[in-house]
Design an enzyme around this catalytic site. Structure first.
Site, PDB file in Angstrom:
ATOM      1  N   GLY A 162       1.236   3.353   1.865  1.00 44.53           N
ATOM      2  CA  GLY A 162       1.931   3.714   3.510  1.00 44.53           C
ATOM      3  C   GLY A 162       2.788   2.441   3.724  1.00 44.53           C
ATOM      4  N   GLU A 167       0.709  -1.218   0.048  1.00 45.07           N
ATOM      5  CA  GLU A 167       0.059  -0.011  -0.072  1.00 45.07           C
ATOM      6  C   GLU A 167       0.955   1.243  -0.019  1.00 45.07           C
ATOM      7  OE1 GLU A 167      -3.005  -0.560   2.985  1.00 45.07           O
ATOM      8  OE2 GLU A 167      -3.972  -2.034   2.086  1.00 45.07           O
ATOM      9  N   ARG A 170       9.711 -16.026  -3.959  1.00 41.82           N
ATOM     10  CA  ARG A 170      10.995 -15.542  -3.863  1.00 41.82           C
ATOM     11  C   ARG A 170      11.952 -16.502  -4.360  1.00 41.82           C
ATOM     12  NH1 ARG A 170       9.654 -13.670   2.512  1.00 41.82           N
ATOM     13  NH2 ARG A 170       8.822 -11.537   1.895  1.00 41.82           N
ATOM     14  N   THR A 218      12.232  -6.748   0.630  1.00 43.32           N
ATOM     15  CA  THR A 218      13.554  -5.981   0.554  1.00 43.32           C
ATOM     16  C   THR A 218      14.541  -7.124   0.936  1.00 43.32           C
ATOM     17  OG1 THR A 218      13.108  -4.999   2.629  1.00 43.32           O
ATOM     18  CG2 THR A 218      12.350  -3.858   0.911  1.00 43.32           C
ATOM     19  N   ILE A 264      34.334  -2.724 -15.388  1.00 43.73           N
ATOM     20  CA  ILE A 264      35.367  -3.380 -16.000  1.00 43.73           C
ATOM     21  C   ILE A 264      35.132  -3.093 -17.327  1.00 43.73           C
ATOM     22  CG2 ILE A 264      36.053  -4.815 -14.398  1.00 43.73           C
ATOM     23  CD1 ILE A 264      34.717  -6.938 -16.008  1.00 43.73           C
ATOM     24  N   GLU A 293       8.856  -8.109  -3.560  1.00 40.59           N
ATOM     25  CA  GLU A 293       8.746  -9.340  -2.788  1.00 40.59           C
ATOM     26  C   GLU A 293       9.643  -9.688  -1.648  1.00 40.59           C
ATOM     27  OE1 GLU A 293       7.613 -12.887  -5.263  1.00 40.59           O
ATOM     28  OE2 GLU A 293       7.770 -11.370  -6.834  1.00 40.59           O
ATOM     29  N   SER A 343       6.855  -3.365   3.497  1.00 34.75           N
ATOM     30  CA  SER A 343       7.588  -4.118   4.160  1.00 34.75           C
ATOM     31  C   SER A 343       6.756  -4.809   5.436  1.00 34.75           C
ATOM     32  CB  SER A 343       8.602  -3.551   4.941  1.00 34.75           C
ATOM     33  OG  SER A 343       9.570  -3.243   3.833  1.00 34.75           O
TER      34      SER A 343
HETATM   35  C1  LIG Z   1       8.414  -2.252  -9.809  1.00 35.15           C
HETATM   36  C2  LIG Z   1       8.019  -2.585  -8.627  1.00 35.15           C
HETATM   37  C3  LIG Z   1       6.796  -3.710  -8.620  1.00 35.15           C
HETATM   38  C4  LIG Z   1       6.305  -4.230  -7.575  1.00 35.15           C
HETATM   39  N1  LIG Z   1       5.193  -5.113  -7.673  1.00 35.15           N
HETATM   40  C5  LIG Z   1       4.440  -5.503  -6.715  1.00 35.15           C
HETATM   41  C6  LIG Z   1       3.354  -6.304  -6.565  1.00 35.15           C
HETATM   42  O1  LIG Z   1       3.036  -6.933  -7.779  1.00 35.15           O
HETATM   43  N2  LIG Z   1       2.648  -6.662  -5.643  1.00 35.15           N
HETATM   44  C7  LIG Z   1       2.831  -5.750  -4.371  1.00 35.15           C
HETATM   45  O2  LIG Z   1       2.135  -6.223  -3.410  1.00 35.15           O
HETATM   46  N3  LIG Z   1       4.020  -5.184  -4.292  1.00 35.15           N
HETATM   47  C8  LIG Z   1       4.856  -4.850  -5.181  1.00 35.15           C
HETATM   48  N4  LIG Z   1       5.818  -3.908  -5.195  1.00 35.15           N
HETATM   49  C9  LIG Z   1       6.125  -3.278  -3.799  1.00 35.15           C
HETATM   50  C10 LIG Z   1       7.280  -4.039  -2.902  1.00 35.15           C
HETATM   51  O3  LIG Z   1       7.202  -5.217  -2.653  1.00 35.15           O
HETATM   52  C11 LIG Z   1       7.625  -2.873  -1.804  1.00 35.15           C
HETATM   53  O4  LIG Z   1       8.047  -1.633  -2.521  1.00 35.15           O
HETATM   54  C12 LIG Z   1       8.639  -3.377  -1.088  1.00 35.15           C
HETATM   55  O5  LIG Z   1       7.952  -4.620  -0.360  1.00 35.15           O
HETATM   56  C13 LIG Z   1       8.835  -2.474  -0.005  1.00 35.15           C
HETATM   57  O6  LIG Z   1       7.916  -1.769   0.612  1.00 35.15           O
HETATM   58  P1  LIG Z   1       7.843   0.158   0.474  1.00 35.15           P
HETATM   59  O7  LIG Z   1       8.318   0.279  -0.839  1.00 35.15           O
HETATM   60  O8  LIG Z   1       6.715   0.391   1.254  1.00 35.15           O
HETATM   61  O9  LIG Z   1       9.073   0.133   1.394  1.00 35.15           O
HETATM   62  P2  LIG Z   1       8.985   0.366   3.027  1.00 35.15           P
HETATM   63  O10 LIG Z   1       8.383  -0.736   3.472  1.00 35.15           O
HETATM   64  O11 LIG Z   1       8.675   1.715   3.429  1.00 35.15           O
HETATM   65  O12 LIG Z   1      10.647   0.132   3.502  1.00 35.15           O
HETATM   66  C14 LIG Z   1      11.685   1.274   3.144  1.00 35.15           C
HETATM   67  C15 LIG Z   1      12.977   0.811   3.508  1.00 35.15           C
HETATM   68  O13 LIG Z   1      12.817   0.458   5.121  1.00 35.15           O
HETATM   69  C16 LIG Z   1      13.520  -0.777   5.058  1.00 35.15           C
HETATM   70  N5  LIG Z   1      12.796  -1.567   6.339  1.00 35.15           N
HETATM   71  C17 LIG Z   1      11.318  -1.442   6.540  1.00 35.15           C
HETATM   72  N6  LIG Z   1      11.297  -2.182   7.898  1.00 35.15           N
HETATM   73  C18 LIG Z   1      12.476  -2.496   8.162  1.00 35.15           C
HETATM   74  C19 LIG Z   1      12.868  -3.049   9.585  1.00 35.15           C
HETATM   75  N7  LIG Z   1      12.133  -3.727  10.409  1.00 35.15           N
HETATM   76  N8  LIG Z   1      14.291  -3.296   9.541  1.00 35.15           N
HETATM   77  C20 LIG Z   1      15.164  -2.839   8.777  1.00 35.15           C
HETATM   78  N9  LIG Z   1      14.781  -2.155   7.464  1.00 35.15           N
HETATM   79  C21 LIG Z   1      13.416  -2.062   7.428  1.00 35.15           C
HETATM   80  C22 LIG Z   1      13.052  -1.658   3.791  1.00 35.15           C
HETATM   81  O14 LIG Z   1      14.115  -2.916   3.568  1.00 35.15           O
HETATM   82  C23 LIG Z   1      13.401  -0.551   2.804  1.00 35.15           C
HETATM   83  O15 LIG Z   1      14.710  -0.361   2.820  1.00 35.15           O
HETATM   84  C24 LIG Z   1       6.532  -3.598  -6.204  1.00 35.15           C
HETATM   85  C25 LIG Z   1       7.652  -2.593  -6.270  1.00 35.15           C
HETATM   86  C26 LIG Z   1       8.293  -2.018  -7.325  1.00 35.15           C
HETATM   87  C27 LIG Z   1       8.974  -1.058  -7.214  1.00 35.15           C
END
Ligand SMILES: Cc1cc2nc3c(=O)[nH]c(=O)nc-3n(C[C@H](O)[C@H](O)[C@H](O)COP(=O)(O)OP(=O)(O)OC[C@H]3O[C@@H](n4cnc5c(N)ncnc54)[C@H](O)[C@@H]3O)c2cc1C
Lengths: 336, 370
Positions: B119, B117, B234, B351, B325, B349, B122
């Protein structure tokens, strides 16, 4: 120049840039640097920053010039690279060729010169496509039979690439229908090997500017973005690297901004450190932004792309490392 | 211990590679990359030629690796029409399987999986899209972000909140949502750094009426279903990483050789090649080990998460090194696209950070490594 003076330059520049560039960075990446904005850069004296006053330039010292590059790169790597190409490269090459008379038009942005990036390559692949900056320009700095020449050219087709980085500056593979030599550098390899240490801290300044912006943006974002009911800054895997990167940034930046005279070893070395650092910092910033970091509009991923492009644009890394090793040992080294 | 793939898989890999080399033309790759165009014709061809053989998961894994070694963006675009089918296979009712899964299996409909979403992605249990019971339906409201196939999919597996429980993840349920339903809007997200042949969108759900029979499995079990799905998908993301790394190393070696023996003999260049190839080999062994557990119906989430993050990091490492390289020739080759495509693997899927947390938490629970 003292630290305070450098800071003063950077903060007055920041005022100018936040007025003129802030908010337009992404547009520059899509449509290029407008002639109107180039005109403003010229008025500010940036396009001829290191050109002596008697030749119509700003005659700035090295530290001020690096501060300008750094500050520009915080907003737009493309704009910073444009300023670097004109000063660090075109000015120095034209000077070497005794063609200072052309500087007025070139450095005011009136006359475009294309640049054959293979001048930096020591191991060009036979038959590889050309990679010119500003491929459509009527005058060119190009490699002809291993000689760097200034030529008046007619361009049939400028060609274009989807570039990894610096998308505000056109790159392409021009077809020249005529090439008329104006001047040349007889001992090109030696000249380039002397130019590389000169230009290295300047390239490093762009890298550091981009790294700084990446780190700042990641810090801000990680303070406001929440996951698992808390701000991202609470998470060690994000907060620790950013905190360490900011200290590394400070030390690299202080080294670059110091007015102390640097050896070639230091100049070449700081470029290696800074360009590598920019890749690490911008990648960490992208990762901190999660999915948003991967979208152009958020202005984060471009720093990662630009950092990687910067690492390759000025020739093979192994060549500058060989120059570094040779300078460090004071004799041929690292050549195998 | 047998490290060689069975002959039938070697042959299958070759078939897929030949397909990709023929169909992933430079013109198609560039059109999709420049215009963010989804290659519908390629999807149909991939289906018609039986390139994704879902009867055998090893074939899927090997197929993804081979496709992505030619071009990740097209490779993913050609294989994601089925994204989420495992949720239907494992947890869907007969009704859902007959009505929806059958269409997707015949190549007649495209799927998507909507969890993330605006918001957050992760923190899956923190999602706020709601599905409120309303007679014979649920009324769904909220928004989803970054959803692959968002504007082209016919059906979505969508995770929404059906109740507020003390343990947040107990209140989540999975639904099969049709994109044609009233109140469903998808806005294409433009300007991705890479994988630009894939379609990505923001979804808006405004009073969407979801029939009760479109609840997948049991109410309140959605979180578990999605985590089970991630333990499968994954592995395939890891395969994407293996493909990208392999493609990047091969291209880098081609350029290094073209730069002449004087260049290829530089020891620092040779070290870079060794390091890239070693990481790829390690990532592949790890991925295949995790896949062996999964495909024998004994999934090992620790190994799966290790494989996913390590293969993703390997892809990024290899594309960066490959560019380093190869200098200007690399910048001016498909390596630049490989690099832009690779970075998504550390984000989607789960991070890399989330994968590492999964690994550590599982290990600490067990108190030992094998
Ligand atoms: C091109 C693309 C295609 C996608 N396709 C899909 C899809 O088909 N379906 C779907 O549901 N989603 C999809 N996604 C979403 C993707 O899975 C999310 O972007 C990803 O899970 C991260 O969520 P966020 O972007 O909200 O980052 P956030 O959750 O806000 O995280 C931001 C950063 O904080 C880090 N972080 C968060 N919590 C912790 C913690 N507890 N400890 C340490 N670090 C933390 C994360 O690793 C990241 O580096 C897609 C994203 C992109 C860019």
């Amino acid at each position: 120049m003292s630290n305070e003076e450098t800071e003063l330059i950077r903060s007055s520049l920041d005022d100018f840039l936040s007025r003129e560039l802030y908010g337009n960075e992404t547009e520059i990446e899509r449509t290029g640097i407008s002639s109107e904005f180039l005109g403003k850069l010229s008025q500010q004296g940036f396009l001829a920053a290191i050109v002596p006053a008697e030749l119509g330039g700003s005659g700035l010292d090295n530290t001020s010039y690096r501060a300008i590059l750094m500050e520009l790169a915080r907003y737009s790597g493309s704009v910073a690279l444009r300023v670097l190409l004109l000063n660090s490269l075109v000015y120095r090459i034209l000077k070497k060729m005794g063609k200072e008379s052309m500087l007025g038009d070139v450095l005011s942005g009136k006359l475009a010169i294309s640049i054959d990036t293979s001048m930096f390559s020591s191991f060009a692949a036979a038959g590889s496509e050309k990679f010119f900056i500003d491929p459509g320009a009527p005058v060119s700095l190009l490699m002809n039979n291993n000689e760097l020449v200034l030529a008046s050219v007619k361009v049939g087709k400028a060609g274009s690439y989807r570039q990894l980085g610096f998308r505000g500056i056109p790159f392409g593979n021009p077809e020249f229908t005529t090439i008329e030599k104006i001047a040349g550098v007889s001992d090109t390899r030696k000249f380039m090997d002397e130019l590389i240490p000169e230009i290295s801290p300047e390239i490093a300044s762009i890298a550091i500017g981009m790294a700084e912006a990446s780190i700042d943006k990641a810090r801000e974002y990680s303070k406001v973005r929440k996951a698992f009911g808390t701000s991202l800054s609470s998470f060690q895997p994000l907060a620790f690297p950013l905190a360490i990167l900011s200290t590394q940034l400070k030390s690299l930046s202080e080294f670059l901004m110091s007015p102390a005279e640097r050896t070639d070893t230091d100049k070449l070395g700081i470029k290696e450190l800074a360009t590598e650092f920019a890749i690490v910092a911008s990648k960490q910033s992208l990762q901190t932004h999660g999915g948003y970091g991967y979208i152009e509009d958020f202005g984060i991923e471009k720093f990662y792309r630009d950092s990687l492009a910067l690492n390759s644009l000025f020739g093979e890394r192994v060549h500058s490392l060989r120059l570094l090793a040779k300078s460090y040992y004071g004799e041929e080294a690292g050549n195998l | 211990m047998e490290f060689n793939l069975e002959e039938k898989y070697v042959e299958y890999g070759k078939k897929v590679r030949d397909f990709a080399q023929k169909e992933f033309t430079r013109a198609l790759i560039e059109k999709c990359d420049n215009d963010e165009h989804y290659p519908e014709e390629l999807r149909v061809k991939t289906y018609n030629e039986g390139i994704m053989d879902f009867t055998d998961p090893w074939k899927v894994l090997i197929g993804i690796e081979e496709l992505c070694s030619v071009d990740e963006s097209l490779g993913v675009a050609a294989t994601t029409p089925y994204f989420g089918v495992e949720v239907l296979m494992l947890f869907g009712s007969d009704y859902i399987k007959e009505k929806y899964l059958a269409e997707v299996s015949k190549g007649k409909a495209i799927m998507g999986l909507a969890v993330t979403e605006p918001g957050g992605g992760s923190d899956v249990a923190g999602l706020t899209t709601t599905a409120t019971p309303d007679g014979t339906h649920y009324l769904m409201n909220g928004g989803k972000m970054f959803i692959t196939n968002g504007t082209i999919a016919d059906y979505f597996v969508l995770l929404a909140r059906t109740s507020n429980e003390e343990k947040r993840h107990h209140g989540l349920s999975c639904f099969l949502v049709e994109s044609s339903w009233e109140g469903f809007t998808a806005n294409k997200l433009k300007g991705k750094m890479g994988v630009r042949a894939t379609d990505t969108a923001e979804l808006i759900l405004s009073n969407v009426k979801v029939p009760k029979e479109n609840l997948i499995g049991e109410e309140g079990k959605g979180f578990n279903y999605i985590m089970t799905f991630f333990n499968i998908s994954r592995i395939y993301v890891a395969a994407q990483g293996l493909g990208v790394a392999k493609g990047a190393i091969n291209k880098a070696m081609e350029i290094v050789k073209a730069k002449g023996p004087g260049y290829a003999s530089q020891e620092s260049i040779q070290f870079a090649i060794s390091e890239m190839a070693t990481r790829l080999e390690a990532a592949r062994l790890l991925t295949y080990k995790a896949a062996t557990f999964l495909f024998n119906f004994n999934p090992n989430p620790t190994l799966t998460s290790m494989a996913k993050y390590y293969a993703a990091e390997t892809a990024v490492f290899c594309t960066e090194k490959a560019l380093e390289i190869t200098g200007l020739e690399g910048l001016n080759s498909q390596l630049e696209r490989f690099l832009r495509d690779a970075k998504i693997l550390e984000i989607w899927e789960g991070t890399s950070e989330i994968e590492k947390l999964v690994v550590a938490r599982n290990l600490l629970k067990e108190g030992k490594v094998s």
